[in-house]
Scaffold this motif. Structure first.
Motif, PDB file in Angstrom:
ATOM      1  N   CYS A  21       0.822  -1.212   0.000  1.00 11.02           N
ATOM      2  CA  CYS A  21       0.000   0.000   0.000  1.00 11.02           C
ATOM      3  C   CYS A  21       0.858   1.264   0.000  1.00 11.02           C
ATOM      4  O   CYS A  21       0.394   2.323  -0.397  1.00 11.02           O
ATOM      5  CB  CYS A  21      -0.956  -0.007   1.176  1.00 11.02           C
ATOM      6  SG  CYS A  21      -0.177   0.256   2.768  1.00 11.02           S
ATOM      7  N   MET A  22       2.094   1.138   0.437  1.00 11.79           N
ATOM      8  CA  MET A  22       2.989   2.296   0.451  1.00 11.79           C
ATOM      9  C   MET A  22       3.579   2.596  -0.931  1.00 11.79           C
ATOM     10  O   MET A  22       3.966   3.728  -1.208  1.00 11.79           O
ATOM     11  CB  MET A  22       4.141   2.057   1.430  1.00 11.79           C
ATOM     12  CG  MET A  22       3.716   1.767   2.824  1.00 11.79           C
ATOM     13  SD  MET A  22       2.932   3.196   3.540  1.00 11.79           S
ATOM     14  CE  MET A  22       2.526   2.545   5.131  1.00 11.79           C
ATOM     15  N   TYR A  23       3.660   1.564  -1.780  1.00  8.24           N
ATOM     16  CA  TYR A  23       4.369   1.715  -3.045  1.00  8.24           C
ATOM     17  C   TYR A  23       3.474   1.715  -4.279  1.00  8.24           C
ATOM     18  O   TYR A  23       3.903   2.151  -5.340  1.00  8.24           O
ATOM     19  CB  TYR A  23       5.416   0.614  -3.180  1.00  8.24           C
ATOM     20  CG  TYR A  23       6.414   0.633  -2.057  1.00  8.24           C
ATOM     21  CD1 TYR A  23       7.329   1.671  -1.946  1.00  8.24           C
ATOM     22  CD2 TYR A  23       6.429  -0.349  -1.088  1.00  8.24           C
ATOM     23  CE1 TYR A  23       8.234   1.714  -0.906  1.00  8.24           C
ATOM     24  CE2 TYR A  23       7.338  -0.324  -0.046  1.00  8.24           C
ATOM     25  CZ  TYR A  23       8.233   0.716   0.037  1.00  8.24           C
ATOM     26  OH  TYR A  23       9.130   0.752   1.074  1.00  8.24           O
ATOM     27  N   TYR A  36      -1.181   7.949  -2.942  1.00  7.24           N
ATOM     28  CA  TYR A  36      -0.768   6.775  -2.178  1.00  7.24           C
ATOM     29  C   TYR A  36      -1.538   6.728  -0.864  1.00  7.24           C
ATOM     30  O   TYR A  36      -2.026   7.740  -0.368  1.00  7.24           O
ATOM     31  CB  TYR A  36       0.736   6.826  -1.893  1.00  7.24           C
ATOM     32  CG  TYR A  36       1.569   6.704  -3.135  1.00  7.24           C
ATOM     33  CD1 TYR A  36       1.874   5.454  -3.656  1.00  7.24           C
ATOM     34  CD2 TYR A  36       2.060   7.828  -3.782  1.00  7.24           C
ATOM     35  CE1 TYR A  36       2.635   5.332  -4.797  1.00  7.24           C
ATOM     36  CE2 TYR A  36       2.820   7.712  -4.927  1.00  7.24           C
ATOM     37  CZ  TYR A  36       3.107   6.465  -5.429  1.00  7.24           C
ATOM     38  OH  TYR A  36       3.861   6.344  -6.564  1.00  7.24           O
ATOM     39  N   LYS A  38      -0.371   6.307   2.040  1.00  6.40           N
ATOM     40  CA  LYS A  38       0.304   7.003   3.134  1.00  6.40           C
ATOM     41  C   LYS A  38      -0.089   8.477   3.207  1.00  6.40           C
ATOM     42  O   LYS A  38       0.149   9.126   4.208  1.00  6.40           O
ATOM     43  CB  LYS A  38       1.818   6.847   3.031  1.00  6.40           C
ATOM     44  CG  LYS A  38       2.427   7.343   1.752  1.00  6.40           C
ATOM     45  CD  LYS A  38       3.889   6.995   1.682  1.00  6.40           C
ATOM     46  CE  LYS A  38       4.441   7.266   0.306  1.00  6.40           C
ATOM     47  NZ  LYS A  38       5.792   6.801   0.154  1.00  6.40           N
ATOM     48  N   LEU A  44      -4.446   4.529   5.361  1.00  5.65           N
ATOM     49  CA  LEU A  44      -3.251   4.007   6.015  1.00  5.65           C
ATOM     50  C   LEU A  44      -3.627   3.227   7.273  1.00  5.65           C
ATOM     51  O   LEU A  44      -3.091   2.140   7.515  1.00  5.65           O
ATOM     52  CB  LEU A  44      -2.291   5.151   6.364  1.00  5.65           C
ATOM     53  CG  LEU A  44      -0.947   4.749   6.954  1.00  5.65           C
ATOM     54  CD1 LEU A  44      -0.159   3.937   5.940  1.00  5.65           C
ATOM     55  CD2 LEU A  44      -0.166   5.963   7.379  1.00  5.65           C
TER      56      LEU A  44
END
Length: 136
Positions: A21-23, A36, A38, A44
């Motif tokens: 999920c971060m990338y 994203y 984040k 998040l």
């Protein structure tokens, strides 16, 4: 017993929910900037909550019933996250926040599949233990 197959499924589900999920962007806004998870506190929190639930249920191998229940709660959490993504993608009126869908929107689907496979393996273990208990 950490060498069971459901441990691998749960570890993969935690890696998908917590790491990917971060990338991977979940969308692209009107300016062409990738969005994203984040950047969104709600997303998040949902992704990290799913990853933490998966990691917690890895270490509950002695209590298979609780492990199974946590897997179901995690599946429900991912369905809520998927519903949020579907809602955001369907309520795009003109050029609002999310202009295009990104590949990050399928992360909950991958996580749900892995969690269902882990729950099937947990249920199989529970049935095996019950059958051995009947023989005693």
């Amino acid at each position: 017993m950490l060498q069971r197959i459901q441990t691998i499924y749960l570890l993969l589900a935690a890696a998908v929910s917590g790491g990917l999920c971060m990338y991977l962007p979940y969308g692209i806004d009107a300016n062409g900037v990738a969005l994203y998870a984040k950047g969104e506190l709600f997303l998040l929190g949902m992704f990290l909550g799913s990853a933490i639930l998966s990691l917690i249920s890895i270490f509950l191998f002695k209590n298979r019933k609780l492990q199974f229940v946590l897997g179901r709660i995690n599946i429900l959490l991912n369905f809520i996250l998927l519903g949020v993504f579907v809602y955001w993608s369907l309520t795009v009126s003109g050029e609002t926040q999310v202009s295009e869908k990104g590949i990050g929107m399928i992360i909950p689907v991958i996580s749900i599949v892995l969690l269902v496979m882990a729950n099937k393996a947990i249920k199989k273990d529970e049935n095996l233990v019950k059958s051995v208990d009947r023989l005693r």
